[in-house]
Design a protein around this motif. Structure first.
Motif, short mmCIF file in Angstrom:
data_model
loop_
_atom_site.label_atom_id
_atom_site.label_comp_id
_atom_site.label_asym_id
_atom_site.label_seq_id
_atom_site.Cartn_x
_atom_site.Cartn_y
_atom_site.Cartn_z
N TRP A 1 0.85 -1.18 0.00
CA TRP A 1 0.00 0.00 0.00
C TRP A 1 0.89 1.23 0.00
O TRP A 1 1.61 1.50 0.95
N ASP A 2 0.87 1.97 -1.11
CA ASP A 2 1.63 3.21 -1.23
C ASP A 2 0.77 4.33 -0.67
O ASP A 2 -0.14 4.83 -1.35
N GLU B 1 1.35 7.43 0.04
CA GLU B 1 1.46 8.75 -0.58
C GLU B 1 0.64 8.81 -1.88
O GLU B 1 -0.08 9.77 -2.12
N ARG B 2 0.75 7.76 -2.69
CA ARG B 2 0.02 7.72 -3.96
C ARG B 2 -1.39 7.15 -3.78
O ARG B 2 -2.21 7.24 -4.68
N ARG B 3 -1.64 6.53 -2.61
CA ARG B 3 -2.91 5.88 -2.32
C ARG B 3 -3.26 4.84 -3.38
O ARG B 3 -4.35 4.82 -3.96
N LEU B 4 -2.28 3.96 -3.60
CA LEU B 4 -2.42 2.87 -4.55
C LEU B 4 -1.84 1.60 -3.96
O LEU B 4 -0.84 1.64 -3.23
N VAL C 1 0.34 -1.45 -4.99
CA VAL C 1 1.30 -1.70 -6.06
C VAL C 1 2.02 -3.01 -5.79
O VAL C 1 2.03 -3.53 -4.68
#
Length: 354
Positions: free
Chosen positions: A57-58, A60-63, A65
């Motif tokens: 869970w990234d 900062e990017r809210r993705l 990956v």
């Protein structure tokens, strides 16, 4: 020695010893009495299906990956529906109205553990003064239900369908009724449909109804409900919720959906009826309400309804089990035991009579 619930691998969970946390400035030590199991979320750790276990869970990017999983087994201390007694208070915590005191029974989030050190500010406004401490374990799940109803923009006289009558679905049914809606409840289990009636649902529909539950709901409502709230986490149920609403209607997707969505067909009713699907998740309130609502207000509002006797949460508790028996209760939840609604873990410090 303190103990904590640990998911050690898919299909394996146990109560294990852990170190006692030191009391730090601004904190209190709480000895847990009861901890409610949120089956939908926690079964993702038990089954290994939670996306955090397979992807990164990234934040900062809210993705999500590809890469190292965000966390791995053992998954320790899950749980967000606790009630316990304050047994120690840091010297710098003000006494009386400004801070919790020894002997206060508080509800909050500190996981399935026999004791925890938490910030005093986190439980200052969460002293449970109801007569039944187990009811305090519903604060978080009640807030989730209320958040979903707010996302549906329910108003007096609206017709609302609630798909999935597990604990959070039943609470959403009750909150929608209290908001002035006419509610139809959908589920596969007769026991849960009976519970929905007790919560005020004006009609119930079997999830496997011929022609689909969505079509039956449309017929009941005379052309479609104003909004539908989906809380089962099933993509098939989400599709039926889409089928159930009026043109330009709203569907609140509030379940924790796992895997794909083979049964959600976006070229059919969703496209032709211009259905609006919105997500509801407890980390945030609906955008248009952010200036007035937040998580603490969700909790306060719901628990006020419990204190006033307008939401009977105690009737939903089917199993209060010793924390040491956590493996047994999760095995039952995993196989879909129809006799369970809300399961609660009882820790040794709890009163003899729940």
């Amino acid at each position: 020695m303190p103990e904590v619930v640990s998911f050690t691998a898919p299909g394996n969970v146990a109560l294990v010893p852990c170190d006692a946390a030191p009391l730090v400035p601004g904190s209190v030590r709480v000895r847990t009495w009861y901890s409610g199991i949120s089956a939908g979320t926690e079964l993702t750790a038990y089954r290994g299906s939670n996306p955090y276990l397979s992807r990164t869970w990234d934040a900062e990017r809210r993705l999500f990956v590809e890469g190292q999983p965000t966390f791995a087994y053992p998954v320790v201390g899950w749980g967000y529906s606790e009630v316990g007694e304050v047994v120690e208070v840091a010297d710098d915590v003000p006494e009386g109205m400004a801070g919790p005191v020894v002997g206060d029974v508080v509800h909050g989030i500190w996981g399935h553990r026999s004791e925890a050190v938490v910030p005093a500010a986190a439980v200052r406004d969460r002293v449970w003064r109801g007569g039944d401490a187990v009811s305090g374990t519903f604060a978080r799940v009640g807030a989730i239900a209320l958040n979903a109803v707010l996302a549906a923009d329910v108003r007096l006289g609206d017709r609302v369908a609630v798909f999935g009558q597990g604990v959070i679905g039943l609470l959403a049914t009750r909150v929608a009724v209290l908001s002035g809606a006419q509610v139809v409840a959908v589920d596969a289990l007769d026991r849960r449909l009976d519970a929905a009636r007790a919560m005020g649902a004006g009609a119930v529909v079997a999830a496997d109804a011929p022609g689909g539950a969505g079509a039956v709901v449309r017929e009941w409502s005379g052309g479609g409900v104003d909004a539908a709230i989906e809380l089962s986490g099933s993509d098939r149920a989400l599709h039926e919720a889409v089928r159930s609403v009026v043109v330009d209607g709203t569907v609140v997707a509030a379940g924790f959906y796992q895997g794909g969505a083979a049964h959600l067909r976006l070229g059919e009713e969703f496209h032709h009826n211009r259905v609006r699907i919105v997500a509801s998740q407890i980390s945030g309130v609906p955008g248009e309400l952010r200036s007035r609502w937040d998580q603490p207000r969700l909790v306060r509002t719901f628990m006020d309804q419990v204190r006033q006797g307008r939401v009977d949460v105690r009737s939903l508790v089917t199993d209060v089990v010793d924390a040491a028996d956590v493996a047994t209760i999760f095995a039952r939840l995993d196989r879909g035991d129809p006799d369970i609604l809300q399961a609660v873990l009882r820790f040794p410090a709890a009163p003899d009579d729940p």
